[in-house]
Scaffold this motif. Structure first.
Motif, short mmCIF file in Angstrom:
data_model
loop_
_atom_site.label_atom_id
_atom_site.label_comp_id
_atom_site.label_asym_id
_atom_site.label_seq_id
_atom_site.Cartn_x
_atom_site.Cartn_y
_atom_site.Cartn_z
N ILE A 178 45.47 3.65 48.53
CA ILE A 178 44.69 3.01 49.60
C ILE A 178 45.16 1.57 49.82
N LEU A 179 45.33 0.82 48.72
CA LEU A 179 45.78 -0.57 48.84
C LEU A 179 47.20 -0.65 49.40
N SER A 180 48.03 0.32 49.05
CA SER A 180 49.38 0.37 49.61
C SER A 180 49.34 0.65 51.11
N LEU A 181 48.41 1.51 51.52
CA LEU A 181 48.26 1.80 52.94
C LEU A 181 47.81 0.56 53.71
N ILE A 182 46.85 -0.18 53.11
CA ILE A 182 46.38 -1.40 53.76
C ILE A 182 47.50 -2.42 53.87
N SER A 183 48.26 -2.60 52.80
CA SER A 183 49.40 -3.53 52.83
C SER A 183 50.44 -3.07 53.83
N GLY A 184 50.67 -1.76 53.89
CA GLY A 184 51.67 -1.22 54.82
C GLY A 184 51.32 -1.46 56.27
N MET A 185 50.02 -1.48 56.57
CA MET A 185 49.61 -1.78 57.94
C MET A 185 50.05 -3.19 58.35
N TYR A 186 49.90 -4.12 57.42
CA TYR A 186 50.32 -5.49 57.72
C TYR A 186 51.84 -5.55 57.92
N VAL A 187 52.56 -4.92 57.01
CA VAL A 187 54.03 -4.95 57.09
C VAL A 187 54.49 -4.34 58.41
N GLY A 188 53.93 -3.18 58.77
CA GLY A 188 54.35 -2.51 60.00
C GLY A 188 54.01 -3.28 61.25
N ARG A 189 52.82 -3.87 61.27
CA ARG A 189 52.38 -4.54 62.49
C ARG A 189 52.93 -5.95 62.62
N VAL A 190 52.93 -6.71 61.53
CA VAL A 190 53.30 -8.12 61.62
C VAL A 190 54.75 -8.37 61.18
N SER A 191 55.09 -7.90 59.97
CA SER A 191 56.45 -8.18 59.46
C SER A 191 57.51 -7.44 60.27
N VAL A 192 57.29 -6.15 60.51
CA VAL A 192 58.26 -5.34 61.26
C VAL A 192 58.05 -5.51 62.77
N GLY A 193 56.80 -5.71 63.16
CA GLY A 193 56.51 -5.89 64.58
C GLY A 193 56.55 -4.60 65.37
N ALA A 194 56.17 -3.48 64.74
CA ALA A 194 56.19 -2.18 65.42
C ALA A 194 55.18 -2.15 66.55
N GLN A 195 55.65 -1.93 67.75
CA GLN A 195 54.77 -1.91 68.92
C GLN A 195 53.72 -0.81 68.82
N ALA A 196 54.09 0.30 68.18
CA ALA A 196 53.17 1.42 68.04
C ALA A 196 51.96 1.07 67.19
N LEU A 197 52.07 -0.02 66.39
CA LEU A 197 50.96 -0.44 65.53
C LEU A 197 50.28 -1.71 66.05
N SER A 198 50.57 -2.11 67.27
CA SER A 198 50.01 -3.34 67.81
C SER A 198 48.50 -3.21 67.99
N GLN A 199 47.85 -4.35 68.13
CA GLN A 199 46.39 -4.35 68.28
C GLN A 199 45.93 -3.56 69.49
N SER A 200 46.75 -3.50 70.49
CA SER A 200 46.38 -2.75 71.70
C SER A 200 46.25 -1.25 71.42
N GLN A 201 46.77 -0.82 70.27
CA GLN A 201 46.73 0.60 69.91
C GLN A 201 45.61 0.92 68.92
N ASN A 202 44.70 -0.03 68.72
CA ASN A 202 43.65 0.15 67.70
C ASN A 202 42.81 1.41 67.92
N GLU A 203 42.48 1.73 69.16
CA GLU A 203 41.65 2.90 69.43
C GLU A 203 42.34 4.18 68.99
#
Length: 222
Positions: A178-203
């Motif tokens: 679970i903690l790895s998943l939470i950390s991975g969300m940050y890496v994917g969205r902010v560090s990598v900058g994946a558009q698919a994980l952007s805030q606009s895709q929260n829903e």
């Protein structure tokens, strides 16, 4: 008669002297001791350094953080970092020492824990100005010294605390994933900058994240 006047004068002088001395003693008693002042100043300086360090480590991570800037922002000499914390790593350790805050998950049902963890994961996937230990840990992953501190102060203790809240079979492993998943969300969205994980895709992301967290919590060994 002169002799009597001299005796009286001496008595008055002695009384004034004793009163003055007594007043001075009282004043000295009322004043804080030098050691107490030093202790208070020491505590205030350490707190100022920790506060400045949280800001700098949040912004730059362990490697990029400047101890000179931390000391300057704290209003003191950089040598005081070594004096109070031993080193930059010691200061980082001090910053990460009391960072576990999963108390909000106490007494929640599994569904409520899943919802709260989803909120945490999505919040970790945002750039924030305030101190966030998980974000700092990710930003500092390039340093062996920082990795050791994170493992001892954040990683293992957080796994243990979350595992105790989850309970049941393989609780520590579930907490780690679970903690790895939470950390991975940050890496994917902010560090990598994946558009698919952007805030606009929260829903779209939240139901997936919720399903993944629920699957982890309810999984059993086969």
């Amino acid at each position: 008669m002169d002799f009597v006047l001299q005796v009286c004068n001496h008595a008055i002088t002695a009384w004034k002297h004793s009163k003055s001395t007594g007043d001075n003693l009282n004043n000295r008693t009322d004043r804080p001791r030098v050691t107490e002042i030093k202790e208070r100043n020491s505590v205030a300086t350490k707190e100022a350094l920790l506060a400045a360090a949280r800001v700098e480590f949040q912004k730059a991570g362990y490697v990029g953080a400047s101890t000179r800037k931390i000391a300057s922002d704290a209003g003191c000499n950089a040598a005081l970092i070594n004096r109070y914390f031993g080193s930059k790593a010691g200061l980082f350790d001090g910053v990460m020492e009391a960072c576990i805050d999963l108390d909000a998950l106490e007494c929640l049902s599994n569904d409520e824990i899943v919802s709260a963890l989803a909120d945490i994961a999505l919040s970790k996937a945002e750039l924030k100005a305030e101190f966030d230990p998980i974000v700092v840990a990710i930003k500092s992953s390039g340093s062996p010294d920082a990795q050791l501190v994170v493992r001892n102060r954040l990683g293992n203790p957080m796994v243990e605390q979350l595992a105790s809240l989850i309970g049941g079979e393989s609780a520590e492993q579930k907490a780690g994933v679970i903690l790895s998943l939470i950390s991975g969300m940050y890496v994917g969205r902010v560090s990598v900058g994946a558009q698919a994980l952007s805030q606009s895709q929260n829903e779209t992301i939240r139901p997936m994240l919720t399903a993944a967290l629920r699957a982890i919590l309810t999984s059993e060994r086969t």
